[in-house]
Design an enzyme around this catalytic site. Sequence first.
Site, PDB file in Angstrom:
ATOM      1  N   GLU A  99       4.250   8.315  -4.039  1.00  0.00           N
ATOM      2  CA  GLU A  99       3.563   9.141  -2.977  1.00  0.00           C
ATOM      3  C   GLU A  99       4.020  10.475  -2.431  1.00  0.00           C
ATOM      4  O   GLU A  99       5.160  10.208  -2.181  1.00  0.00           O
ATOM      5  CB  GLU A  99       3.219   8.039  -1.780  1.00  0.00           C
ATOM      6  CG  GLU A  99       4.121   7.804  -0.721  1.00  0.00           C
ATOM      7  CD  GLU A  99       3.929   6.988   0.315  1.00  0.00           C
ATOM      8  OE1 GLU A  99       3.401   7.419   1.184  1.00  0.00           O
ATOM      9  OE2 GLU A  99       3.721   5.424   0.009  1.00  0.00           O
ATOM     10  N   ARG A 110       2.752  12.178  10.148  1.00  0.00           N
ATOM     11  CA  ARG A 110       2.368  12.444   8.567  1.00  0.00           C
ATOM     12  C   ARG A 110       0.854  12.879   8.435  1.00  0.00           C
ATOM     13  O   ARG A 110       0.415  13.082   7.311  1.00  0.00           O
ATOM     14  CB  ARG A 110       3.112  11.622   7.848  1.00  0.00           C
ATOM     15  CG  ARG A 110       4.703  11.985   7.659  1.00  0.00           C
ATOM     16  CD  ARG A 110       5.082  10.499   6.895  1.00  0.00           C
ATOM     17  NE  ARG A 110       4.771  10.653   5.536  1.00  0.00           N
ATOM     18  CZ  ARG A 110       4.721   9.540   4.533  1.00  0.00           C
ATOM     19  NH1 ARG A 110       5.149   8.597   4.979  1.00  0.00           N
ATOM     20  NH2 ARG A 110       4.445   9.806   3.444  1.00  0.00           N
ATOM     21  N   ARG A 114      -2.587  11.693   1.505  1.00  0.00           N
ATOM     22  CA  ARG A 114      -1.436  11.294   0.496  1.00  0.00           C
ATOM     23  C   ARG A 114      -2.047  11.861  -0.950  1.00  0.00           C
ATOM     24  O   ARG A 114      -3.152  11.678  -1.279  1.00  0.00           O
ATOM     25  CB  ARG A 114      -1.164  10.276   0.440  1.00  0.00           C
ATOM     26  CG  ARG A 114      -0.568   9.416   1.749  1.00  0.00           C
ATOM     27  CD  ARG A 114       0.817   9.978   2.204  1.00  0.00           C
ATOM     28  NE  ARG A 114       1.323   9.284   3.357  1.00  0.00           N
ATOM     29  CZ  ARG A 114       0.951   9.574   4.475  1.00  0.00           C
ATOM     30  NH1 ARG A 114      -0.036  10.382   4.886  1.00  0.00           N
ATOM     31  NH2 ARG A 114       1.475   8.961   5.530  1.00  0.00           N
ATOM     32  N   HIS A 131      -5.593   7.181   4.283  1.00  0.00           N
ATOM     33  CA  HIS A 131      -4.408   6.211   4.271  1.00  0.00           C
ATOM     34  C   HIS A 131      -4.490   4.977   3.426  1.00  0.00           C
ATOM     35  O   HIS A 131      -4.461   3.758   3.904  1.00  0.00           O
ATOM     36  CB  HIS A 131      -4.139   5.837   5.963  1.00  0.00           C
ATOM     37  CG  HIS A 131      -2.657   5.421   5.828  1.00  0.00           C
ATOM     38  ND1 HIS A 131      -2.027   4.288   6.059  1.00  0.00           N
ATOM     39  CD2 HIS A 131      -1.476   6.312   5.884  1.00  0.00           C
ATOM     40  CE1 HIS A 131      -0.496   4.308   6.025  1.00  0.00           C
ATOM     41  NE2 HIS A 131      -0.578   5.528   5.917  1.00  0.00           N
TER      42      HIS A 131
END
Length: 142
Positions: A99, A110, A114, A131
């Site tokens: 990731e 963050r 992703r 997420h």
Amino acid sequence: MRQLKPLILLVIVLFAVTFWSRHAGKPEATAPIASHADGNAAPRTPDVAKEGSASLPAQARQMVQRINQGGPFEHSQDGVVFGNYEGLLPKQPRGYYHEYTVETPGARTRGARRIITGGTPPAVWYYTDDHYRSFHRFEVAR
């Protein structure tokens, strides 16, 4: 009758604990399980849509370039093994998925975005902006 009340209460509590322990921690199915014509259940296919990398946000496209160049990466978590604990991506041996953080403008953390790669070098690419609740497969030109 007074002796039956504690016994009934105990049975109800035992039933509730047994029911809860069997269902605790199990994620709810996000898609129905398809059945074959013979009635046997087929495995659930992940909700992964193919899309071109041009439809990704600019920050994701930049991260794709960094991944292909081997870095640099801003977060220590970038490049770590992604466990696929949600089970939404195709099942692969541990260590297959990695990731990377896709920056979210204005976020102090963050964020939720992703890129997940599969294989070394990456053979498959996924993007999530929620997420790990959903993934979108995309292609990267070599």
